[in-house]
Motif scaffolding. Structure first.
Motif, short mmCIF file in Angstrom:
data_model
loop_
_atom_site.label_atom_id
_atom_site.label_comp_id
_atom_site.label_asym_id
_atom_site.label_seq_id
_atom_site.Cartn_x
_atom_site.Cartn_y
_atom_site.Cartn_z
N ILE A 1 -48.79 20.25 25.45
CA ILE A 1 -49.89 19.38 25.86
C ILE A 1 -49.28 18.05 26.31
CG2 ILE A 1 -52.02 18.22 25.16
CD1 ILE A 1 -52.25 21.24 25.02
N ASP A 2 -49.58 17.65 27.54
CA ASP A 2 -49.10 16.38 28.08
C ASP A 2 -50.27 15.42 28.23
OD1 ASP A 2 -46.58 17.49 28.34
OD2 ASP A 2 -46.87 18.03 30.44
N LEU A 3 -50.12 14.22 27.69
CA LEU A 3 -51.11 13.16 27.85
C LEU A 3 -50.46 12.03 28.63
CD1 LEU A 3 -52.39 13.04 24.16
CD2 LEU A 3 -53.38 14.31 26.07
N ALA A 4 -51.15 11.51 29.62
CA ALA A 4 -50.61 10.41 30.42
C ALA A 4 -51.71 9.39 30.70
CB ALA A 4 -50.03 10.93 31.73
N ALA A 5 -51.32 8.14 30.72
CA ALA A 5 -52.25 7.05 31.02
C ALA A 5 -51.58 6.08 31.99
CB ALA A 5 -52.66 6.31 29.75
N ALA A 6 -52.39 5.50 32.86
CA ALA A 6 -51.88 4.52 33.81
C ALA A 6 -52.86 3.37 33.92
CB ALA A 6 -51.67 5.17 35.18
N LYS B 1 -59.35 0.35 36.97
CA LYS B 1 -57.89 0.28 37.06
C LYS B 1 -57.18 1.22 36.09
CE LYS B 1 -57.69 -4.50 38.57
NZ LYS B 1 -56.97 -5.76 38.39
N PHE B 2 -57.94 2.04 35.37
CA PHE B 2 -57.38 2.89 34.31
C PHE B 2 -57.50 4.37 34.70
CE2 PHE B 2 -57.97 5.30 30.34
CZ PHE B 2 -56.79 4.97 29.70
N ASN B 3 -56.46 5.14 34.40
CA ASN B 3 -56.47 6.58 34.65
C ASN B 3 -55.86 7.29 33.44
OD1 ASN B 3 -56.68 9.04 36.02
ND2 ASN B 3 -54.60 8.88 36.78
N PHE B 4 -56.49 8.39 33.04
CA PHE B 4 -56.00 9.18 31.90
C PHE B 4 -56.02 10.65 32.29
CE2 PHE B 4 -56.81 11.75 28.13
CZ PHE B 4 -55.73 11.37 27.35
N SER B 5 -54.99 11.39 31.87
CA SER B 5 -54.98 12.83 32.13
C SER B 5 -54.42 13.57 30.91
CB SER B 5 -54.15 13.16 33.37
OG SER B 5 -52.79 12.86 33.15
N ALA B 6 -54.93 14.77 30.72
CA ALA B 6 -54.45 15.69 29.69
C ALA B 6 -54.17 17.01 30.39
CB ALA B 6 -55.47 15.86 28.59
N THR B 7 -52.93 17.50 30.26
CA THR B 7 -52.53 18.71 30.97
C THR B 7 -51.90 19.70 29.99
OG1 THR B 7 -52.02 17.34 32.90
CG2 THR B 7 -51.21 19.59 32.92
N PRO B 8 -52.51 20.88 29.84
CA PRO B 8 -51.89 21.91 29.00
C PRO B 8 -50.96 22.79 29.84
CG PRO B 8 -54.10 22.59 29.59
CD PRO B 8 -53.87 21.24 30.22
N HIS B 9 -49.88 23.27 29.22
CA HIS B 9 -48.95 24.19 29.86
C HIS B 9 -48.76 25.40 28.94
CE1 HIS B 9 -47.75 21.13 32.78
NE2 HIS B 9 -47.72 20.29 31.77
N PHE B 10 -48.81 26.58 29.51
CA PHE B 10 -48.65 27.83 28.77
C PHE B 10 -47.32 28.44 29.19
CE2 PHE B 10 -49.00 32.44 28.67
CZ PHE B 10 -49.48 32.67 27.40
N SER C 1 -45.93 13.94 25.07
CA SER C 1 -45.94 15.40 25.15
C SER C 1 -45.67 16.00 23.78
CB SER C 1 -44.86 15.90 26.12
OG SER C 1 -45.15 15.50 27.43
N GLN C 2 -46.38 17.08 23.50
CA GLN C 2 -46.20 17.81 22.24
C GLN C 2 -46.04 19.29 22.57
OE1 GLN C 2 -46.33 16.67 18.81
NE2 GLN C 2 -45.62 18.73 18.42
N MET C 3 -44.95 19.90 22.09
CA MET C 3 -44.70 21.31 22.30
C MET C 3 -44.99 22.07 21.02
SD MET C 3 -43.65 23.69 24.33
CE MET C 3 -43.03 25.35 24.26
N PHE C 4 -45.73 23.17 21.15
CA PHE C 4 -46.04 24.04 20.03
C PHE C 4 -45.32 25.36 20.29
CE2 PHE C 4 -49.56 21.12 20.65
CZ PHE C 4 -49.68 20.55 19.40
N GLY C 5 -44.10 25.47 19.80
CA GLY C 5 -43.26 26.64 20.05
C GLY C 5 -43.59 27.80 19.12
#
Length: 97
Positions: free
Chosen positions: A38-43, A6-15, A57-61
């Motif tokens: 970097i976006d982290l999401a859990a369901a 029943k658990f889902n986790f994702s990590a998505t980087p954006h450039f 989400s964490q942005m490294f500008g």
């Protein structure tokens, strides 16, 4: 992505980069790299119609992002969210032959 029962986790980087030249304060052309996010999401699926979702989400500008948007690239740029998703089946039809 990772899923287990029943658990889902994702990590998505954006450039992020600029499609056009960025002109700095001294009329120099700055680097087109704006930063990485970097976006982290859990369901968690509580029941058939109910789930709990959360994310961070964490942005490294970069200096170039600071030139375009202002602010301070060295300050923390993050946010979080929580969502309860309720999606009941109100109408349901079954095809008969």
């Amino acid at each position: 992505n990772y899923s287990k029962q029943k658990f889902n986790f994702s990590a998505t980087p954006h450039f992020f980069s600029s499609a056009a030249d960025i002109i700095g304060p001294g009329n120099e052309i700055a680097d087109d790299y704006l930063g990485t996010e970097i976006d982290l999401a859990a369901a968690y699926k509580i029941s058939k119609d109910l789930s709990l979702n959360a994310g961070y989400s964490q942005m490294f500008g970069t200096d170039s992002l600071e030139i375009l948007k202002g602010g301070d690239k060295d300050r923390a740029q993050n946010w979080a969210w929580v969502m309860v998703n309720f999606s009941p089946s109100i109408f349901k039809s079954v095809k008969t032959e």
